[in-house]
Design a protein around this motif. Structure first.
Motif, PDB file in Angstrom:
ATOM      1  N   HIS A   1      -1.057  -2.523  -4.515  1.00  0.00           N
ATOM      2  CA  HIS A   1      -0.412  -3.374  -5.516  1.00  0.00           C
ATOM      3  C   HIS A   1      -0.424  -4.780  -4.918  1.00  0.00           C
ATOM      4  O   HIS A   1       0.102  -5.004  -3.829  1.00  0.00           O
ATOM      5  N   SER A   2      -1.053  -5.733  -5.617  1.00  0.00           N
ATOM      6  CA  SER A   2      -1.028  -7.101  -5.093  1.00  0.00           C
ATOM      7  C   SER A   2      -1.391  -8.073  -6.194  1.00  0.00           C
ATOM      8  O   SER A   2      -1.948  -7.687  -7.223  1.00  0.00           O
ATOM      9  N   ALA A   3      -1.094  -9.357  -5.940  1.00  0.00           N
ATOM     10  CA  ALA A   3      -1.378 -10.392  -6.933  1.00  0.00           C
ATOM     11  C   ALA A   3      -2.880 -10.605  -7.099  1.00  0.00           C
ATOM     12  O   ALA A   3      -3.331 -11.105  -8.112  1.00  0.00           O
ATOM     13  N   HIS A   4      -3.658 -10.234  -6.073  1.00  0.00           N
ATOM     14  CA  HIS A   4      -5.095 -10.452  -6.238  1.00  0.00           C
ATOM     15  C   HIS A   4      -5.871  -9.179  -6.579  1.00  0.00           C
ATOM     16  O   HIS A   4      -7.081  -9.111  -6.376  1.00  0.00           O
ATOM     17  N   ASN A   5      -5.174  -8.164  -7.113  1.00  0.00           N
ATOM     18  CA  ASN A   5      -5.915  -7.015  -7.666  1.00  0.00           C
ATOM     19  C   ASN A   5      -6.802  -7.517  -8.801  1.00  0.00           C
ATOM     20  O   ASN A   5      -6.408  -8.425  -9.542  1.00  0.00           O
ATOM     21  N   ALA A   6      -7.965  -6.905  -8.964  1.00  0.00           N
ATOM     22  CA  ALA A   6      -8.792  -7.237 -10.126  1.00  0.00           C
ATOM     23  C   ALA A   6      -8.058  -6.745 -11.368  1.00  0.00           C
ATOM     24  O   ALA A   6      -7.226  -5.841 -11.295  1.00  0.00           O
ATOM     25  N   SER A   7      -8.395  -7.358 -12.507  1.00  0.00           N
ATOM     26  CA  SER A   7      -7.614  -6.970 -13.687  1.00  0.00           C
ATOM     27  C   SER A   7      -8.284  -5.880 -14.514  1.00  0.00           C
ATOM     28  O   SER A   7      -7.810  -5.525 -15.571  1.00  0.00           O
ATOM     29  N   GLY A   8      -9.387  -5.351 -14.049  1.00  0.00           N
ATOM     30  CA  GLY A   8      -9.989  -4.234 -14.774  1.00  0.00           C
ATOM     31  C   GLY A   8     -11.498  -4.253 -14.645  1.00  0.00           C
ATOM     32  O   GLY A   8     -12.078  -5.216 -14.139  1.00  0.00           O
ATOM     33  N   TYR A   9     -12.110  -3.167 -15.104  1.00  0.00           N
ATOM     34  CA  TYR A   9     -13.576  -3.133 -15.135  1.00  0.00           C
ATOM     35  C   TYR A   9     -14.059  -3.945 -16.314  1.00  0.00           C
ATOM     36  O   TYR A   9     -13.426  -3.958 -17.367  1.00  0.00           O
ATOM     37  N   PHE A  10     -15.198  -4.595 -16.169  1.00  0.00           N
ATOM     38  CA  PHE A  10     -15.812  -5.246 -17.317  1.00  0.00           C
ATOM     39  C   PHE A  10     -16.817  -4.255 -17.881  1.00  0.00           C
ATOM     40  O   PHE A  10     -17.869  -4.032 -17.316  1.00  0.00           O
TER      41      PHE A  10
ATOM     42  N   ILE B   1       0.853  -1.195   0.000  1.00  0.00           N
ATOM     43  CA  ILE B   1       0.000   0.000   0.000  1.00  0.00           C
ATOM     44  C   ILE B   1       0.880   1.233   0.000  1.00  0.00           C
ATOM     45  O   ILE B   1       1.934   1.255   0.642  1.00  0.00           O
ATOM     46  N   ILE B   2       0.421   2.259  -0.704  1.00  0.00           N
ATOM     47  CA  ILE B   2       1.098   3.555  -0.622  1.00  0.00           C
ATOM     48  C   ILE B   2       0.008   4.630  -0.574  1.00  0.00           C
ATOM     49  O   ILE B   2      -1.099   4.408  -1.071  1.00  0.00           O
ATOM     50  N   ILE B   3       0.303   5.741   0.062  1.00  0.00           N
ATOM     51  CA  ILE B   3      -0.670   6.850   0.101  1.00  0.00           C
ATOM     52  C   ILE B   3      -0.185   7.914  -0.888  1.00  0.00           C
ATOM     53  O   ILE B   3       0.958   8.387  -0.806  1.00  0.00           O
ATOM     54  N   ALA B   4      -1.062   8.262  -1.845  1.00  0.00           N
ATOM     55  CA  ALA B   4      -0.660   9.210  -2.889  1.00  0.00           C
ATOM     56  C   ALA B   4      -1.631  10.380  -2.935  1.00  0.00           C
ATOM     57  O   ALA B   4      -2.801  10.254  -2.553  1.00  0.00           O
ATOM     58  N   ASN B   5      -1.128  11.512  -3.396  1.00  0.00           N
ATOM     59  CA  ASN B   5      -1.983  12.684  -3.579  1.00  0.00           C
ATOM     60  C   ASN B   5      -2.880  12.424  -4.797  1.00  0.00           C
ATOM     61  O   ASN B   5      -2.377  12.194  -5.896  1.00  0.00           O
TER      62      ASN B   5
ATOM     63  N   THR C   1       6.466   0.788 -10.370  1.00  0.00           N
ATOM     64  CA  THR C   1       5.405  -0.121  -9.902  1.00  0.00           C
ATOM     65  C   THR C   1       4.048   0.311 -10.446  1.00  0.00           C
ATOM     66  O   THR C   1       3.742   1.503 -10.498  1.00  0.00           O
ATOM     67  N   ILE C   2       3.243  -0.674 -10.819  1.00  0.00           N
ATOM     68  CA  ILE C   2       1.878  -0.361 -11.271  1.00  0.00           C
ATOM     69  C   ILE C   2       0.931  -0.550 -10.090  1.00  0.00           C
ATOM     70  O   ILE C   2       0.920  -1.603  -9.449  1.00  0.00           O
ATOM     71  N   TRP C   3       0.175   0.488  -9.819  1.00  0.00           N
ATOM     72  CA  TRP C   3      -0.729   0.479  -8.665  1.00  0.00           C
ATOM     73  C   TRP C   3      -2.177   0.537  -9.141  1.00  0.00           C
ATOM     74  O   TRP C   3      -2.464   1.052 -10.220  1.00  0.00           O
TER      75      TRP C   3
ATOM     76  N   PHE D   1      -6.739   1.054 -12.647  1.00  0.00           N
ATOM     77  CA  PHE D   1      -6.038  -0.219 -12.428  1.00  0.00           C
ATOM     78  C   PHE D   1      -4.554  -0.172 -12.749  1.00  0.00           C
ATOM     79  O   PHE D   1      -3.808  -1.018 -12.321  1.00  0.00           O
ATOM     80  N   ASN D   2      -4.144   0.828 -13.538  1.00  0.00           N
ATOM     81  CA  ASN D   2      -2.727   0.861 -13.952  1.00  0.00           C
ATOM     82  C   ASN D   2      -2.152   2.252 -13.746  1.00  0.00           C
ATOM     83  O   ASN D   2      -1.825   2.944 -14.689  1.00  0.00           O
ATOM     84  N   SER D   3      -2.068   2.700 -12.475  1.00  0.00           N
ATOM     85  CA  SER D   3      -1.524   4.032 -12.215  1.00  0.00           C
ATOM     86  C   SER D   3      -0.083   3.917 -11.780  1.00  0.00           C
ATOM     87  O   SER D   3       0.306   2.920 -11.165  1.00  0.00           O
ATOM     88  N   ARG D   4       0.671   4.971 -12.092  1.00  0.00           N
ATOM     89  CA  ARG D   4       2.059   5.020 -11.609  1.00  0.00           C
ATOM     90  C   ARG D   4       2.237   6.328 -10.849  1.00  0.00           C
ATOM     91  O   ARG D   4       1.592   7.327 -11.167  1.00  0.00           O
ATOM     92  N   LEU D   5       3.141   6.307  -9.885  1.00  0.00           N
ATOM     93  CA  LEU D   5       3.437   7.541  -9.145  1.00  0.00           C
ATOM     94  C   LEU D   5       4.134   8.519 -10.076  1.00  0.00           C
ATOM     95  O   LEU D   5       4.889   8.118 -10.959  1.00  0.00           O
ATOM     96  N   SER D   6       3.903   9.807  -9.853  1.00  0.00           N
ATOM     97  CA  SER D   6       4.553  10.803 -10.707  1.00  0.00           C
ATOM     98  C   SER D   6       5.974  11.073 -10.226  1.00  0.00           C
ATOM     99  O   SER D   6       6.736  11.756 -10.883  1.00  0.00           O
ATOM    100  N   PHE D   7       6.340  10.556  -9.065  1.00  0.00           N
ATOM    101  CA  PHE D   7       7.675  10.818  -8.534  1.00  0.00           C
ATOM    102  C   PHE D   7       8.051   9.691  -7.595  1.00  0.00           C
ATOM    103  O   PHE D   7       7.186   9.048  -7.033  1.00  0.00           O
ATOM    104  N   GLY D   8       9.321   9.440  -7.396  1.00  0.00           N
ATOM    105  CA  GLY D   8       9.728   8.347  -6.499  1.00  0.00           C
ATOM    106  C   GLY D   8       9.753   7.043  -7.282  1.00  0.00           C
ATOM    107  O   GLY D   8      10.338   6.965  -8.368  1.00  0.00           O
ATOM    108  N   ASP D   9       9.082   6.036  -6.753  1.00  0.00           N
ATOM    109  CA  ASP D   9       9.030   4.734  -7.419  1.00  0.00           C
ATOM    110  C   ASP D   9       8.038   4.821  -8.577  1.00  0.00           C
ATOM    111  O   ASP D   9       6.843   4.627  -8.399  1.00  0.00           O
ATOM    112  N   THR D  10       8.529   5.140  -9.767  1.00  0.00           N
ATOM    113  CA  THR D  10       7.614   5.361 -10.893  1.00  0.00           C
ATOM    114  C   THR D  10       7.404   4.089 -11.716  1.00  0.00           C
ATOM    115  O   THR D  10       6.713   4.116 -12.721  1.00  0.00           O
TER     116      THR D  10
END
Length: 1612
Positions: free
Chosen positions: A1433-1442, A1411-1415, A1466-1468, A1455-1464
């Motif tokens: 971020h986890s193996a059991h995240n859903a893979s998207g909206y149907f 888990i990460i807290i983002a603005n 990882t897909i969150w 479903f596929n966001s990235r941080l704008s700074f830092g660890d850019t």
């Protein structure tokens, strides 16, 4: 513009400043062109060359002399124009600068109370009209020659140009019917409401209103425009009543006019954030008229629902609020964290007192007449022995016939008898109950003054202290408890009463008089002669000269309802009688008619005490007779040729109402008509009107003598009767604006806002009076300043009995000069009256300290506001004298509340017409907003024993929500001007700077993770298999008879069960059915519509075996098909299901006639009934080629009303099960009880998947079964000795409410919860601490460990992020500052600190989850304890909206966001929830410091108001606490207005009580103004299966008029 002409004129600076202000107002659209020109010409009119005016008002200048008792004579009487007044004012200023005292301007004469411009010109038409109305003999407006009424009507006429659009509330029919005519009796005649409604013959013809209004308008328009032509009269005749549509049109027109400079939006500062409601797209097929609760909404282009009454009203409200109403908000202190309420800045232009310091005013010398008795008892003895036959008191029956004549002889002998019996016949000889100096209560009804008089003098003779009180009618009388407190504190043990009264007291079955609430135990003693023993011949009372012993105690009710006893000594009693005798010129054997209450105040002083001193004859008129015949007192004055009458202004008013040209009335015998409440602002109108009518019947103007009194200072001042009829009484026409600052300013140019006061005569003989500042140290006022009148005299009260501190503050005041020196060595007494000493030593009272309301630093008097409210169509709508005005403190300022009893025949439309006019009038005249205006049915306000309104009790009822009004209008938008400054969004600091800032300040980045799935070695056989279908096959082979599922019915017995092999075989048969009967291909979608149970599980695995993708759908509710079936249909369509599997029963339901009425049944896909399965096995079981292929779809309606389906792959499903298995330590030997709905989220996973993966036995309890047997779940947990159980909030609530009182019986049945290790609430929201705590407390006695109860957290992108599990530290709770939270900040505070909000950790983070807290805006990472969006971020995240159309932007963002700074890298996945992480001191199972996740609320649900972020649940919690009848609450915003919907558990009459309470609590705790309050029945707020409120559904239902609300209030 004519500004050039101003260049040459020498205008004073203040006039120029005012002109500049006007220009500004015009440019900002606050004033119309016409209004601008009118005000401008008024301002500069005085400086233009002027023709001479004939202005009938003589303005008199009098200098104030100390101790002047001189007759009031005009100094100079010239015709002065406006210019002269201004010059005079300038001279006055110069004079005061030169050190003289300022001069007062007073108008003298009754008629001249009105300046000429404002009086109706007597044109032929108005003269003939007046004549016509006179001859009709009807009771109409002519009796109110009331300056105030005219001012009010003029103010309202000004408002006619810009009508106020008050959206009428919506009221359910039943409510309207209940408040209709038939439901009421006219004001009752038992306890006497103080109104004219109980007077007979009141309803005879008044002139037709249209004619009246035209004429009224005619003179108003003339008064305002100064025109003499009669053509203007027609222009403004359209009086009100044209309905909301016209008002709306007016407002619309208004907004167009003002468009050139957009008015400020009062309601919010974030108009650019429009609210978007996401809706599923596939619902286009079923377009029948949507019923409430469905997610569809008919909308027009701009999002306003069509054909909706509600949204039109809201639009009207918004338009009204947009109109500039108050001056712009002043400066604030703005602090980073704090929301500071606005600090009231003093108005730089406010009037300040300019006069010199006042001097104390002396009354005339108290002359000692030789034959004045040395004490009152001596006087009684004298008259009782010298003239025993002289009449002392005549009492009347209800027919007005003399009932009984008490002579002085009888009074003397009976009083002696009472005195003897009190002292010698109570108790024993050795232990008498009453000794001299003891206090005894006098309880006598209002129609028996003779018995009271005998008892009172009996007490004086026995030297015991009488405490006269009212007769308690019931055990719960208004204010009776406080009277009991007074009796207790006075040590009263004996109550004297009359025979009739004793018989009438409420009694217990044994005949005992019960102890009244709060009263001490009393011995009731009847004082009738026949019950008393005769005193022995040698016994004689001891008659002493008057001394400092206490003579009697008079009770006084304070502003807050508490009752105090004012002690009056014997010397004060005697001196007061002497002062009254001298001031009123009483002589022996005069006749006096008394209508007042003889137990206290003016009625006691004149009618019982002073009368005996002078051997006068009192004719006592009981209240009950006045109600039957309001003219009775006038008839008795004529009959007995009475010289004096003591009345209140209401008695004069009633006499006018009932007066029908009585031929034989002759009032010429009266030399003095004492008006006891002459200090009231509305008494002047009664006096004028009374004189107006009865002058022709011999009443002389100089006879009317108003007086001012108070319980502490007794008579403060009284107007002396004079023989000189040329002396008009003193009038002060004071500027209301000046008064609010405590400054005396004579009638300002704004003619409307004035208070006309009459003098209450001169200071009492032998007394000294001054006025001191009302608060702070008692400093003398200036001559042009209003203060509290203080009196120094012998004839006053001496203390509040038993309260030395309060006594010191009131009875021992030493007024100071400005230098700090006391003006006298003797103490003064505060009278509680506000006023000033005017020219010639005349005393003017402008209000009472008790009625003072300080709003935004300005002082308003309750009585003045009452007078203004009554002047609005005075007789038609509310009962005179049945109106209460008080203030309540909301948000650190006093707010004015008006409560009035409305007449039963008035319609809803009338009510609102009247209410809006009252608001306008008070706004115009007092320049103050009314916070709440409530109308109650006739006769429902608590009464004082004499029929007045019990103010503190009314206020108490209002605050506790038990007033039950029938109409309410709240105006918080106009009144509340001290809200904190709206938050201006600062330009965002870049994410990089935030990160650097955090590093510099030593804060770690807020991120956390559960245990690593890879490192945990366990002998998990199931890991060998990638797919759940393989796990089931493996279990069916290795442990075929191992029990996986047990389903319980409502009786707690096993309804069904499944072993591994049974499940496997059923799944095979279903797979065959799908392939053969359904002809489905792998990858086809199948909707499973089953009740919670075993069939659902088998069908799910059957789909997996056949290679189909299952979607679980909640079946329609058989009792509520119309609203539940469309949702089923929508999910089936949106999920593109090729087939629908269900049971035989539901199959029939889907094709029934009821279903056909709700949806189009022909468009259902193929429906398969699984009750009849094929016997054969499939050729092969499907195995997916790739773990990332779709396993199932999870559909659910989010709290924002959005239907969203997420895709779960096989890999995610297995990872999910594994994570839960590790967190909860699930093995085949375990048993887990599940009481959840199995249709989506974690509930579905626990019900259908986990047992197959982990092998444990699941005990399934359908939540619907708990409705019939609430104890089912807990009994199952106890019976099966379960260690882990899962439930929803709905289940927990059901148990808390349903089993709260049954814990003992459950214990007896052997319920034991001591084995429970974890009891997890499955939720997608902030943990409900109050509920979990009350559940824990309630079942603690049954062995439940408090640490066992915890919550989980999941959302659409990840169905379970946190879950408490078995190991790991207990869930922690922190307290955060709710105000900081609105600014998106977290500030931890101590428990119990103001504005604190408890937040509980949402369980432990599951293994394999990061888990990460983002603005949410910048997508930058945030620091520890910062509020931001939770990303996962986890193996059991859903893979998207149907989705059907594939809304890719939403997809990738969530479903596929990235941080704008830092660890850019990882897909969150973005959860859409705000929360924060906090590292605690606790340690995890793996020895690390534990990171706790706190969920605050959903971003979609959060409301942006005033630039701040509010979470609905916080406001709802406050509202639910506001009143016991609010069971549930939901809030949402609509066009920037906050709408609060409350469910009422109570009678519909309570609905309107909630409106003020809801508004108050939201203001106090959240600094928000509620725009609309909707009161609905229980169960109207829609809730989803997880117990979460569907606020957006509710909003749609409200806007489409589908809620059937009990009441909808639109706050102005």
């Amino acid at each position: 513009m004519a500004d050039r002409s101003l260049e040459g004129m020498a205008l004073p600076l203040e006039v120029r400043a005012r002109l500049a202000e006007l220009e500004l107002e015009l440019s900002e659209g606050d004033i119309t062109q016409k209004g601008y020109e009118k005000k401008r010409s008024k301002l500069i009119g005085a400086y233009l060359p002027q023709p001479p005016t004939a202005n009938g008002a003589a303005v008199v200048r009098c200098r104030l002399q100390p101790g002047e008792g001189v007759p009031r004579r005009p100094f100079r009487s010239a015709h002065i124009g406006v210019c002269d007044i201004r010059e005079a004012a300038a001279r006055e200023r110069a004079a005061s600068a030169a050190g003289n005292r300022p001069l007062f301007y007073f108008r003298f004469g009754v008629d001249q109370a009105l300046p000429q411009e404002r009086r109706a010109p007597v044109t032929p038409s108005s003269a003939s009209r007046y004549h016509r109305r006179r001859s009709s003999g009807s009771r109409d407006e002519r009796y109110r020659s009331d300056v105030h009424t005219e001012a009010v009507q003029a103010a309202l006429a000004k408002h006619k140009e810009r009508k106020m659009a008050v959206p009428m509330p919506s009221k359910r029919r039943s409510l309207v019917v209940q408040t209709s005519m038939d439901a009421y009796t006219p004001p009752d005649t038992s306890s006497g409401s103080e109104d004219e409604g109980s007077v007979q013959g009141d309803s005879q013809g008044t002139p037709t209103s249209s004619q009246g209004s035209i004429n009224m308008e005619h003179w108003i328009s003339q008064a305002i425009h100064g025109s003499t032509t009669s053509t203007t009269s027609s222009s403004s005749t359209q009086s009100g009543g044209s309905g909301a549509a016209h008002r709306l049109a007016d407002v619309m027109a208004q907004t167009h006019i003002e468009n050139h400079s957009a008015p400020p939006d009062v309601t919010t500062y974030t108009s650019e954030h429009s609210i978007q409601v996401e809706r599923p797209q596939g619902s286009t097929t079923s377009r029948t008229a949507p019923k409430y609760g469905n997610a569809e909404l008919m909308e027009t282009g701009d999002g306003v629902p069509v054909s909706s009454r509600v949204s039109a009203k809201i639009q009207q409200l918004v338009n009204t609020l947009k109109r500039p109403k108050r001056p712009p908000l002043r400066e604030f202190f703005v602090d980073d964290f704090e929301e500071l309420l606005e600090v009231q800045q003093p108005d730089p232009n406010q009037p300040k007192p300019e006069g010199a310091q006042m001097l104390a005013t002396r009354g005339e010398q108290l002359g000692v007449v030789t034959n004045w008795p040395p004490s009152l008892e001596a006087a009684l003895q004298r008259w009782g022995t010298i003239s025993p036959k002289a009449p002392c008191l005549t009492t009347m029956d209800t027919n007005g016939k003399p009932l009984y004549i008490l002579t002085y002889g009888k009074l003397w002998t009976r009083s002696m008898k009472v005195a003897y019996n009190i002292l010698h016949k109570l108790g024993t000889k050795q232990e008498p109950m009453v000794r001299p100096g003891d206090r005894v209560a006098l309880v006598f009804p209002n129609n028996d003054p003779a018995a009271f008089m005998v008892a009172f003098y009996g007490c004086l003779l026995a030297e015991v202290v009488p405490v006269p009180i009212e007769v308690p009618l019931t055990r719960k009388d208004a204010g009776s408890q406080q009277i009991g407190f007074l009796l207790g504190s006075c040590g009263v043990t004996v109550a004297l009463t009359s025979d009739a009264c004793h018989k009438g007291l409420p009694k217990s079955p044994t005949g005992e008089i019960p102890q009244f609430k709060g009263w001490p135990k009393l011995l009731w003693f009847v004082t009738e002669s026949k019950h008393l023993s005769k005193p022995p011949r040698d016994w004689f009372p001891h008659i002493k000269d008057a001394n400092n012993d206490t003579a009697y105690i008079e009770y006084k009710t304070c502003k807050d309802g508490s009752v105090l006893g004012v002690t009056v000594t014997r010397i004060a009693l005697l001196t007061h009688c002497q002062a009254l005798t001298q001031a009123c010129g009483y002589t022996e054997a005069e006749t006096i008619v008394n209508v007042l209450d003889f137990k206290k105040d003016v009625g006691l002083w004149h009618g019982i005490l002073t009368s005996v001193m002078n051997m006068m004859h009192v004719i006592s008129i009981p209240y009950s007779l006045m109600k039957v015949n309001p003219l009775s007192w006038i008839q008795k004055v004529c009959q007995y040729k009475a010289k004096v009458a003591c009345v209140k202004s209401r008695d004069m008013h009633w006499a006018l109402v009932a007066h029908r040209d009585q031929r034989d009335v002759n009032l010429s015998s009266l030399r003095m008509l004492i008006v006891a409440d002459g200090a009231n602002p509305w008494s002047i109108s009664s006096c004028d009107a009374f004189l107006n009518v009865f002058q022709s019947k011999g009443l002389r103007q100089e006879v009317i003598c108003p007086c001012a009194s108070s319980p502490e200072a007794l008579t403060v001042a009284i107007r002396r009767p004079t023989d000189d009829s040329n002396q008009p009484p003193g009038r002060g026409v004071l500027s209301m604006h000046g008064l609010t600052y405590g400054v005396i300013r004579v009638d300002s140019e704004e003619k409307l806002s004035v208070l006309t006061v009459q003098d209450v005569g001169l200071v009492m003989p032998g007394a000294i009076m001054c006025s001191v500042k009302p608060d702070g140290i008692p400093q003398l006022c200036r001559t042009d300043e209003i203060g509290e009148l203080c009196v120094c005299a012998v004839a006053t009260g001496t203390s509040y009995y038993g309260l030395s501190g309060m006594t010191k503050n009131t009875f021992e005041v030493f007024p100071m000069t400005s230098s700090g020196a006391p003006i006298s060595e003797y103490p003064f007494i505060r009278t509680g009256l506000l006023g000033f000493v005017g020219p010639g030593g005349l005393v003017f009272v402008v209000g009472k300290m008790d009625g003072l309301m300080v709003v935004s630093g300005r002082r308003h008097n309750a009585d003045d506001i009452v007078a203004t409210a009554l002047a609005v169509e005075p007789m038609k709508f509310v009962y005179r004298g049945r109106i209460a005005v008080f203030s309540v403190t909301v948000l650190h300022d006093e707010r004015i509340v008006i409560v009035a009893e409305q007449r039963p025949d008035s319609t809803e439309e009338d009510s609102f017409q009247w209410m809006s006019r009252v608001l306008q009038a008070i706004d115009s005249i007092h320049q103050v907003g009314v916070y709440c205006l409530a109308l109650v049915p006739a006769n429902t306000l608590p009464k004082t024993p004499l029929g007045g309104i019990h103010l503190s009790e009314t206020k108490q009822l209002f605050l506790e929500g038990s007033l039950h009004p029938c109409n309410v209008l709240m105006c918080p938008h106009t009144c509340v001007t001290n809200l904190p400054k709206p938050r201006q969004k600062q330009p965002e600091i870049g994410p990089a700077s935030v990160m650097v800032g955090n590093l510099v300040s030593g804060k770690r980045i807020a991120q956390a993770s559960g245990r690593d799935l890879g490192q945990i070695e366990d002998n998990d056989q199931a890991r060998k298999f990638l797919f759940l279908s393989e796990v089931l096959q493996w279990r069916a082979q290795t442990t075929p008879d191992h029990l996986l599922y047990t389903l319980l019915n409502c009786r707690g017995t096993i309804a069904n069960s499944l072993t591994c092999v049974q499940l496997h075989k059923r799944a095979e048969k279903i797979a065959v059915m799908l392939m053969e009967r359904g002809h489905l291909q792998d990858g086809d979608h199948v909707a499973l519509v089953y009740p919670p149970g075993i069939d659902l599980i088998a069908a799910f695995y059957g789909c997996l075996y056949a290679g189909c993708v299952p979607i679980t759908v909640r079946p329609p509710h058989p009792q509520n098909i119309a609203t539940t079936l469309p949702t089923v249909k929508m999910i089936v369509e949106v999920s593109r299901s090729a087939c629908l599997m269900t049971t035989q029963l539901i199959c029939k339901l889907l094709r029934s006639r009821e279903a056909a009425a709700a949806v189009d049944v022909r468009t259902w896909p193929l429906i398969l009934d699984t009750d009849d399965l094929p016997k054969k096995r499939p050729a092969q079981i499907y195995k997916p080629s790739n773990p990332d292929m779709l396993a199932y779809l999870d559909f659910s309606v989010s709290t924002t009303g959005m239907l969203a389906g997420v895709k779960m792959s096989h890999a995610a499903t297995s990872a999910f099960c594994r994570s839960i298995k590790l967190q909860c330590e699930l093995y085949p030997s375990r048993e887990v009880a599940i009481c959840l709905d199995p249709y989506c989220g974690l509930g579905f996973v626990l019900w259908c998947l986990c047992s197959v993966y982990s092998g444990h036995q699941s005990i399934l309890i359908p939540p619907s079964e708990l409705e019939t047997n609430p104890a089912l779940w807990l009994l199952a947990v106890s019976q099966y000795k379960v260690r882990d159980t899962f439930c929803s909030y709905s289940v927990m609530e059901l148990c808390t409410k349903g089993l709260g009182s049954q814990t003992e019986s459950l214990k007896a049945r052997g319920l034991d919860l001591s084995r429970v290790r974890t009891c997890v609430v499955v939720a997608e929201e902030r943990p409900r601490i109050a509920l979990t705590q009350s559940f824990s407390k309630l079942f603690k006695d049954l062995g439940l460990h408090p640490r066992a109860v915890s919550t989980s957290f999941g959302c659409r992108v990840n169905l379970a992020i946190c879950l408490q599990g078995t190991s790991g530290p207990d869930p922690t709770t922190v307290y955060v500052d709710m105000r900081a939270l609105r600014h998106d900040r977290v500030r931890l505070v101590e428990r119990g600190s103001p504005h604190s909000l408890p937040l509980m950790e949402s369980g432990k983070i599951l293994p394999g989850v990061r888990i990460i807290i983002a603005n949410p805006e910048t997508k930058g990472p945030l620091g520890d304890s910062h509020l931001g969006e939770i990303w996962v971020h986890s193996a059991h995240n859903a893979s998207g909206y149907f989705t059907i159309y594939g809304d890719e932007s939403l997809q990738s963002d969530h479903f596929n966001s990235r941080l704008s700074f830092g660890d850019t890298q990882t897909i969150w996945a973005r959860t859409g929830y705000l929360g924060f992480l906090r590292r605690t001191e606790l340690t995890d199972a793996n020895g690390e410091r534990h990171d706790a996740l706190y969920v605050v609320g959903a971003l979609d649900e959060a409301m942006e108001l005033r630039g701040m972020r509010y979470h609905p649940i916080d406001i709802e919690t406050s509202v639910i606490r506001a009143h016991k009848s609010v069971t549930e609450c939901a809030v949402f915003t609509w066009t920037n207005l906050l709408v609060v919907v409350v469910e009422l558990d109570g009678s519909e009459q309570e609905a309107l009580d909630l409106v003020p309470l809801v508004t108050n609590v939201v203001l106090e705790e959240h600094y928000l103004i509620v725009g609309v309050v909707v009161v609905v029945d229980i169960g109207v707020i829609p809730i989803n299966s997880r117990g979460e409120k569907q606020r957006m559904h509710l909003r749609d239902g409200f806007l489409a008029d589908q809620l059937d609300p009990i009441y909808v209030a639109y706050n102005m």
